[in-house]
Design an enzyme around this catalytic site. Sequence first.
Site, PDB file in Angstrom:
ATOM      1  CG  ASP A 138      -8.285  48.994 -25.474  1.00  0.00           C
ATOM      2  OD1 ASP A 138      -8.043  47.801 -25.788  1.00  0.00           O
ATOM      3  OD2 ASP A 138      -7.800  49.536 -24.462  1.00  0.00           O
TER       4      ASP A 138
ATOM      5  CG  ASP B 204      -8.378  50.930 -21.596  1.00  0.00           C
ATOM      6  OD1 ASP B 204      -8.687  49.732 -21.434  1.00  0.00           O
ATOM      7  OD2 ASP B 204      -7.533  51.301 -22.399  1.00  0.00           O
TER       8      ASP B 204
ATOM      9  CG  ASN C  76      -9.764  45.959 -23.737  1.00  0.00           C
ATOM     10  OD1 ASN C  76      -9.062  44.951 -23.727  1.00  0.00           O
ATOM     11  ND2 ASN C  76      -9.458  47.060 -23.062  1.00  0.00           N
TER      12      ASN C  76
ATOM     13  CB  THR D 235      -4.345  52.591 -21.878  1.00  0.00           C
ATOM     14  OG1 THR D 235      -5.607  53.150 -22.262  1.00  0.00           O
ATOM     15  CG2 THR D 235      -3.592  53.576 -20.998  1.00  0.00           C
TER      16      THR D 235
ATOM     17  CG  PHE E 114      -5.062  42.444 -25.871  1.00  0.00           C
ATOM     18  CD1 PHE E 114      -5.572  43.733 -25.894  1.00  0.00           C
ATOM     19  CD2 PHE E 114      -5.713  41.456 -26.593  1.00  0.00           C
ATOM     20  CE1 PHE E 114      -6.732  44.027 -26.607  1.00  0.00           C
ATOM     21  CE2 PHE E 114      -6.875  41.737 -27.308  1.00  0.00           C
ATOM     22  CZ  PHE E 114      -7.378  43.024 -27.326  1.00  0.00           C
ATOM     23  CG  ASN E 115      -2.923  47.243 -25.203  1.00  0.00           C
ATOM     24  OD1 ASN E 115      -4.081  46.900 -25.459  1.00  0.00           O
ATOM     25  ND2 ASN E 115      -2.611  47.904 -24.101  1.00  0.00           N
TER      26      ASN E 115
ATOM     27  CG  HIS F 257      -2.944  45.240 -17.417  1.00  0.00           C
ATOM     28  ND1 HIS F 257      -1.811  44.481 -17.235  1.00  0.00           N
ATOM     29  CD2 HIS F 257      -3.968  44.357 -17.464  1.00  0.00           C
ATOM     30  CE1 HIS F 257      -2.136  43.198 -17.166  1.00  0.00           C
ATOM     31  NE2 HIS F 257      -3.424  43.089 -17.312  1.00  0.00           N
ATOM     32  CG  ASP F 258      -5.023  50.145 -19.706  1.00  0.00           C
ATOM     33  OD1 ASP F 258      -6.172  49.872 -20.077  1.00  0.00           O
ATOM     34  OD2 ASP F 258      -4.013  49.646 -20.235  1.00  0.00           O
TER      35      ASP F 258
HETATM   36  O1  RIB Z   1      -2.777  43.434 -21.792  1.00  0.00           O
HETATM   37  C1  RIB Z   1      -3.506  44.383 -21.069  1.00  0.00           C
HETATM   38  C2  RIB Z   1      -3.989  45.473 -21.959  1.00  0.00           C
HETATM   39  O2  RIB Z   1      -4.903  44.949 -22.909  1.00  0.00           O
HETATM   40  C3  RIB Z   1      -4.769  46.559 -21.200  1.00  0.00           C
HETATM   41  O3  RIB Z   1      -4.586  47.782 -21.841  1.00  0.00           O
HETATM   42  C4  RIB Z   1      -6.192  46.107 -21.337  1.00  0.00           C
HETATM   43  O4  RIB Z   1      -7.109  47.200 -21.264  1.00  0.00           O
HETATM   44  C5  RIB Z   1      -6.184  45.545 -22.725  1.00  0.00           C
HETATM   45  O5  RIB Z   1      -6.314  46.636 -23.628  1.00  0.00           O
HETATM   46 CA    CA Z   2      -6.515  49.047 -22.559  1.00  0.00          CA
END
Ligand code: RIB
Ligand code: CA
Length: 317
Positions: free
Chosen positions: A14, A19, A44, A129, A170-171, A243-244
Amino acid sequence: MTVKKRRPIILDGDPGHDDAIAFVLAAAFSDELEIKAITAVGGNQTLAKTTLNYRKIATLLNLKDIPIAAGRDNPLLADLVIAPNYHGESGLDGPTLPEPEVELCGLSAVELMAKVLRESEDKVTIVATGPQTNVAALLLAHPELKDKIECISIMGGGLVHGNWSAAAEFNIFVDPESAKIEFLSGVPVVMSGLDVTEKAYVTPEEWNKIRNIGNPIAKTVAEWCDFFYIRLKELGWPGVLMHDPCAVVYLTHPEIFTWKDCYVEIDTEGEYTKGATVPDYYGLNGQKPNCRALVDVDREKFVEIMYEACKSFGEGK
Ligand code: RIB
Ligand code: CA
C-alpha cells in the site's frame, strides 16, 4: 558455472513511503530476487492512490515489464482506515515522481497472483507490506495454489504492542480477518512486526549519506525519508522506521535478523485488542509454529545494506 536461481517474488503493498523503499530494495537485489508481479491494496491510502503510486515507482525504477494489478480497495469485513497523517494525501507525499509509463495489466490482483503461481516452475514468495487483504482473497479463491507459495513475508503485527491501537499494528488493525485467514492457512508466514521494524530505523545523518550518493533513486529514497520522518519525529523516533523493507531484506540477508518460530493467533473480536498478533511461545495450544516472528536486527548492517542497494543504481548526478 552454475547460475544461482533467483527467488521469484510478488510484491503486494500500500505505498506508502516504506512500501516504496521496499520496492527499491527488491529491485536492487535483482540478482537474488525476481519480481514477477506487483499488486496494490488499500491501506496507507485508497486503492486508487496506492495503485498509482506503484505505477510511478515502477516508472522511476524503469521496471516497465513487471505486471501491476489493483487489488481490493476495502478490507474483508472492516471499513478501510487510511494513514494520511504519515504518508500524506497522495500516500507518497514528498518528492515529485515521474508520471506513470506503466499501465495496469488488466487482471485483478488475485487473478495476477494466481497466474504467477500457476506458471512459476518454482515456489513463489509473496512479500505483503500492507493490509493482508489481497493475500487472504488469493488463499480463499485458490486454495489449490497454496503449495506454490514458498512463504508469505509480511510487514505486520507486533508480539507485544501496536502502533495504531495499543494492541494492534496498522496493517493487521485495518484487516484482522484477512490476517487470521493467512495465519490459519498453513502457508509459512515470516512476520516483520514492530518488534523488529522499530529497531530497523535510519537516522537523518544516515539517509543524507544515501542522498549524497547522487543518483535519482537514492535522492528519491532520501526525500521519502524526509517526508516520512515528519510524523515519526513528532513521536520521538530517532529515525525513519524501515517497516516494510524488513520483509524484503529478510529474504536476502536473514543473517542480520533474530527470530522466534511460534504459533501466532490474530484477535478479531477484542474490544481493546482487535488486530493483535498473539504469540503462543510455549505451544500451549498444542499447535506447531505457523510463523517466524522477527524480533531483532543488526541495525548498522541493515543501514549498510540499504546504502549499498541505493548505490547500486549508480553514482553521481
Ligand atoms: O505499521 C506500519 C505499516 O503500516 C507499514 O506497512 C506502513 O507502510 C503501513 O502500511
Ligand atoms: Ca505498507
